[in-house]
Design a protein around this motif. Structure first.
Motif, PDB file in Angstrom:
ATOM      1  N   MET A 100      41.218  26.301  47.943  1.00 22.34           N
ATOM      2  CA  MET A 100      40.309  26.699  46.870  1.00 22.34           C
ATOM      3  C   MET A 100      40.862  26.207  45.551  1.00 22.34           C
ATOM      4  O   MET A 100      42.002  26.504  45.216  1.00 22.34           O
ATOM      5  CB  MET A 100      40.181  28.216  46.868  1.00 22.34           C
ATOM      6  CG  MET A 100      39.305  28.729  45.759  1.00 22.34           C
ATOM      7  SD  MET A 100      39.105  30.518  45.867  1.00 22.34           S
ATOM      8  CE  MET A 100      40.710  31.086  45.404  1.00 22.34           C
ATOM      9  N   ILE A 101      40.085  25.426  44.854  1.00 25.04           N
ATOM     10  CA  ILE A 101      40.530  24.920  43.559  1.00 25.04           C
ATOM     11  C   ILE A 101      40.021  25.850  42.468  1.00 25.04           C
ATOM     12  O   ILE A 101      38.845  26.190  42.431  1.00 25.04           O
ATOM     13  CB  ILE A 101      39.991  23.503  43.321  1.00 25.04           C
ATOM     14  CG1 ILE A 101      40.622  22.554  44.328  1.00 25.04           C
ATOM     15  CG2 ILE A 101      40.285  23.062  41.912  1.00 25.04           C
ATOM     16  CD1 ILE A 101      40.039  21.198  44.321  1.00 25.04           C
ATOM     17  N   VAL A 102      40.942  26.243  41.611  1.00 26.57           N
ATOM     18  CA  VAL A 102      40.530  27.119  40.523  1.00 26.57           C
ATOM     19  C   VAL A 102      40.199  26.272  39.304  1.00 26.57           C
ATOM     20  O   VAL A 102      41.044  25.520  38.819  1.00 26.57           O
ATOM     21  CB  VAL A 102      41.654  28.110  40.184  1.00 26.57           C
ATOM     22  CG1 VAL A 102      41.239  28.947  38.990  1.00 26.57           C
ATOM     23  CG2 VAL A 102      41.940  28.976  41.371  1.00 26.57           C
ATOM     24  N   LEU A 103      38.997  26.352  38.857  1.00 24.93           N
ATOM     25  CA  LEU A 103      38.608  25.607  37.663  1.00 24.93           C
ATOM     26  C   LEU A 103      38.625  26.544  36.473  1.00 24.93           C
ATOM     27  O   LEU A 103      37.878  27.522  36.418  1.00 24.93           O
ATOM     28  CB  LEU A 103      37.213  25.014  37.834  1.00 24.93           C
ATOM     29  CG  LEU A 103      37.146  23.689  38.560  1.00 24.93           C
ATOM     30  CD1 LEU A 103      35.717  23.208  38.613  1.00 24.93           C
ATOM     31  CD2 LEU A 103      38.020  22.654  37.905  1.00 24.93           C
ATOM     32  N   VAL A 143      47.300  20.051  49.646  1.00 27.09           N
ATOM     33  CA  VAL A 143      46.624  20.880  50.630  1.00 27.09           C
ATOM     34  C   VAL A 143      47.632  21.331  51.681  1.00 27.09           C
ATOM     35  O   VAL A 143      48.441  20.531  52.150  1.00 27.09           O
ATOM     36  CB  VAL A 143      45.495  20.081  51.306  1.00 27.09           C
ATOM     37  CG1 VAL A 143      44.838  20.926  52.375  1.00 27.09           C
ATOM     38  CG2 VAL A 143      44.496  19.639  50.289  1.00 27.09           C
ATOM     39  N   ASP A 181      43.746  20.842  41.071  1.00 30.01           N
ATOM     40  CA  ASP A 181      42.950  19.684  41.451  1.00 30.01           C
ATOM     41  C   ASP A 181      43.843  18.451  41.544  1.00 30.01           C
ATOM     42  O   ASP A 181      44.403  18.009  40.552  1.00 30.01           O
ATOM     43  CB  ASP A 181      41.874  19.491  40.377  1.00 30.01           C
ATOM     44  CG  ASP A 181      40.940  18.376  40.725  1.00 30.01           C
ATOM     45  OD1 ASP A 181      41.188  17.716  41.745  1.00 30.01           O
ATOM     46  OD2 ASP A 181      39.974  18.171  39.981  1.00 30.01           O
ATOM     47  N   LEU A 204      42.971  15.392  42.193  1.00 34.67           N
ATOM     48  CA  LEU A 204      42.352  14.138  41.763  1.00 34.67           C
ATOM     49  C   LEU A 204      42.734  13.805  40.323  1.00 34.67           C
ATOM     50  O   LEU A 204      43.078  12.665  40.002  1.00 34.67           O
ATOM     51  CB  LEU A 204      40.835  14.232  41.903  1.00 34.67           C
ATOM     52  CG  LEU A 204      40.081  12.980  41.510  1.00 34.67           C
ATOM     53  CD1 LEU A 204      40.560  11.792  42.317  1.00 34.67           C
ATOM     54  CD2 LEU A 204      38.591  13.159  41.696  1.00 34.67           C
ATOM     55  N   ALA A 205      42.722  14.834  39.451  1.00 35.37           N
ATOM     56  CA  ALA A 205      43.071  14.589  38.050  1.00 35.37           C
ATOM     57  C   ALA A 205      44.494  14.055  37.951  1.00 35.37           C
ATOM     58  O   ALA A 205      44.786  13.150  37.170  1.00 35.37           O
ATOM     59  CB  ALA A 205      42.926  15.863  37.250  1.00 35.37           C
TER      60      ALA A 205
END
Lengths: 174, 543
Positions: free
Chosen positions: A1-4, A63, A74, A76-77
């Motif tokens: 779960m990614i926290v934004l 992960v 995240d 990707l960033a």
């Protein structure tokens, strides 16, 4: 779960602002080394921006390193930031080489005026001075004449009109 | 044979235009001591990549071909997308890169064999003496890979990487030999390009912050959902970055200054390709990522008009053929932006056709000017003359692309302009009418500029100090001639080509084909797993 986390930390935002501001200021200078510093600052500011775009800091980006229910940041960033850093490094090296070459050739690394600027400055000097400059150190020098002399070092003796492409470059081979 | 079918299938072809030149670049760098091997590798690599692109043109006609790199589907992985537009651009740029490479090979022959890279003393370089050439082939191939990557990518960040690849390669090519003039021009070029790259990266960061994705297809789905002001800000930031690359006025100041100093083949490639990559990106931004943005289209219209008119006025004032052509290059970017700004299928189709036409004609002109410089010893119009009598072949080679550029019927420049003007008139807004008038004026001024160059270089009395030369080297004339012929052939195949451009425009404009191909079930979030991806390694894409 990614926290934004949508609101980034004010410190980071401030840091981005300072880095980008200082970077733009230095980018507008003439010597290549200062431009290089400006480029580095600017890139770091933008890299930080990418990182901030990725959301809240603190969690692991990998992960499986944390249990399912724990937050993860995240990846990707971070991957994009790393790529951008590598690209910046390569281009930094190239600018350094360019600055060194410029120093070899001219003894300084200032970016000279372009051909059109030189032509305009020469034209301005040839015409009668349109106005006198009250602030000039010596009476009689006008802004026009000063402009004609600034960064004219590309003009070499015996070559009054350094139009690019005049010199045949047939030694170039591919 | 089944493996042969696999190898020749469309998805296999997609990465080839990027991978083949990149691997070949590594090979040529390793083999820099063997000039002939380098040449063979470069030619073969570009031929293979052009052939693959041509195959893609056929394959993409029945729908975009998508490849997920690393087996991760969009939006998690990076997608390479060959739709009609991308395949068409790839093929034209491939043909052009190949012709220029052959030309540059031919250029070396009269001067003897290439020397291995050598250390230059400062004095040697100052007089523009020998230039280390072993570096040319790897850099040229890297440039080709970067251009292909920019055309093929379906991902904003990968587009940035493509831009950086071609930027690094172009900076090296521009400063080949490190003479004073080239270092100066290269510095200006590099700084401007870096500024645009940093802007682009900042735009990517903001896009990512706003939407959580950099995949273009997913952006097309998500961007309509965010706030209007933010969306327009992101769009303008992207257009600013691409506008510098494409040399759109007022961001075109760097181009006429930096291009003419480079060797003729390098200038030819830059003029033909690099700005078009920017135009292509603007086209993608406007049609795929931000469709339906009438306000920004109006801005683009004004910008296009300024680019056309100011660019061509700059060309009229020039007295050096290379600089003159650089200004016409800026000016004609305006035509393509005009087509994009019309924001209709016909307008986009005309812009695509015009890009194809302009790549071939501008490259051909710069190559021919390289020949003019070889024969006449200068590119200054005052020191040239009488070339029509001395070198009639050269005169023909210059004349055909020159009037093609100006848009004399029946050549392809005329057809592209007719397409643009028709659509401009059909749109019928006051601004569109002004642009129609501006286009016609620009075409006439282009004609004036190239006729001036023609009169001075080819018809005026030959200057007494015109160097004596053996006839032009065939190895240079043939590739230049081939490119001129390619430009003329665009007229011959204009029917099918224009139809293809119209189909490309249709798929780019409908906003569904591309998205569906890359990101099936666009509204169904959180997909993006390829078949190969195992259960435990998939994370939720977002919360």
């Amino acid at each position: 779960m990614i926290v934004l986390e949508n609101t980034p930390s004010a410190v980071l935002v401030l840091a981005i602002g300072v880095l980008c501001g200082a970077g733009v200021y230095l980018l507008l200078e003439r010597p290549l080394t200062r431009i290089l510093l400006g480029f580095i600052l600017l890139s770091n500011g933008v890299n930080l921006m990418l990182l901030v775009a990725g959301g809240k800091a603190g969690a692991s980006p990998i992960v499986g390193s944390a249990p399912e229910d724990e937050p993860m940041s995240d990846p990707l960033a971070q991957a994009m930031t790393l790529t951008a850093i590598v690209i910046t490094l390569g281009l930094t090296a190239f600018i350094l080489a360019l600055a060194y070459r410029s120093w070899q050739l001219h003894g300084h690394d200032e970016v000279a005026d372009d051909v059109e600027d030189q032509r305009v400055a020469r034209q301005a000097a040839l015409n009668a001075p349109a106005y006198t400059d009250a602030d000039a150190d010596e009476p009689g020098t006008t802004l026009d004449e000063e402009a004609a002399e600034v960064h004219d070092d590309v003009v070499r003796d015996g070559d009054p009109d350094p139009t690019p492409g005049d010199a045949p470059r047939r030694g170039w081979d591919a | 044979m089944s493996w042969l079918d696999t190898v020749l299938s469309a998805p296999t072809l997609v990465p080839l235009p990027v991978l083949v030149p990149l691997f070949a670049a590594g090979l040529t760098l390793a083999l820099h001591r063997y000039a002939n091997v380098q040449r063979v590798i470069s030619v073969v690599a570009l031929a293979v990549s052009t052939a693959a692109s041509a195959g893609l043109v056929l394959a993409a006609d029945s729908g975009p071909v998508v490849v997920d790199l690393g087996g991760w589907a969009a939006p998690v992985g990076i997608a390479l997308v060959a739709d009609r537009l991308a395949a068409l651009m790839l093929t034209v740029s491939g043909v052009m890169l190949l012709c220029v490479l052959l030309y540059s090979l031919g250029q070396g022959v009269p001067e003897g064999e290439a020397e291995p890279a050598q250390e230059l003393s400062v004095d040697e370089a100052r007089v523009g003496g020998a230039i280390p050439v072993a570096i040319f082939h790897p850099t040229y191939l890297v440039l080709a890979a970067g251009v292909s990557n920019a055309f093929l990518t379906g991902d904003l960040f990968n587009l940035y990487v493509g831009f950086e690849i071609l930027l690094a390669a172009s900076a090296v090519l521009l400063t080949l030999g490190g003479t004073a003039e080239r270092v100066r021009a290269g510095s200006v070029y590099l700084i401007v390009a870096l500024a645009s790259s940093v802007l682009f990266l900042a735009a990517i960061a903001l896009v990512y912050a706003a939407t959580g994705t950099v995949n273009m297809a997913q952006l097309a789905v998500r961007l309509p959902e965010i706030d209007d002001t933010v969306r327009v800000a992101l769009q303008l930031l992207l257009l600013l970055a691409f506008g510098i690359k494409a040399a759109v006025f007022p961001l075109s100041f760097w181009l006429p200054d930096s291009y003419p100093t480079a060797p003729a083949p390098v200038t030819a490639v830059f003029a033909g390709l690099l700005t078009k990559v920017g135009v292509y990106s603007i086209l993608r931004t406007q049609t795929l990522i931000f469709p339906d943005s009438p306000a920004v289209d109006q801005v683009l219209m004004v910008v296009a008009l300024a680019t056309m008119v100011i660019g061509i006025l700059g060309a009229v004032a020039q007295n050096d053929v290379k600089r003159l052509l650089s200004f016409t290059l800026v000016s004609h970017i305006g035509f393509m932006v005009f087509g994009v700004a019309l924001a209709s299928e016909a307008g986009t189709a005309a812009a695509i056709f015009y890009v194809v036409h302009h790549i071939s004609v501008q490259t051909a002109l710069f190559l021919v000017v390289g020949l003019v410089e070889w024969r006449g010893g200068s590119t200054s119009l005052d020191r040239l003359g009488g070339l029509a009598r001395i070198a009639p072949v050269l005169a023909v080679l210059f004349f055909v692309p020159a009037i093609n550029l100006a848009g004399i019927p029946p050549l392809s420049g005329f057809l592209g302009k007719v397409g643009l003007l028709t659509e401009g008139v059909r749109t019928g807004t006051p601004l569109a009418w002004i642009l129609v008038v501006g286009s016609v004026v620009t075409s006439l001024l282009t004609l004036y500029a190239v006729v001036k160059a023609w009169n001075k270089a080819f018809w005026q009395t030959a200057p007494p100090d015109l160097p004596e030369h053996a006839p032009l080297p065939r190895t240079m004339v043939w590739p230049a001639g081939a490119l001129v012929a390619f430009g003329v052939s665009l007229t011959v195949v204009a029917g099918p080509l224009y139809a293809y451009a119209e189909r490309s425009a249709a798929t780019t404009m409908d906003g569904v084909t591309y998205v569906d191909a890359v990101y099936p079930g666009g509204s169904d979030r959180g997909t993006g797993q390829s078949v190969e991806v195992t259960e435990e390694s998939t994370g939720e894409e977002e919360s």
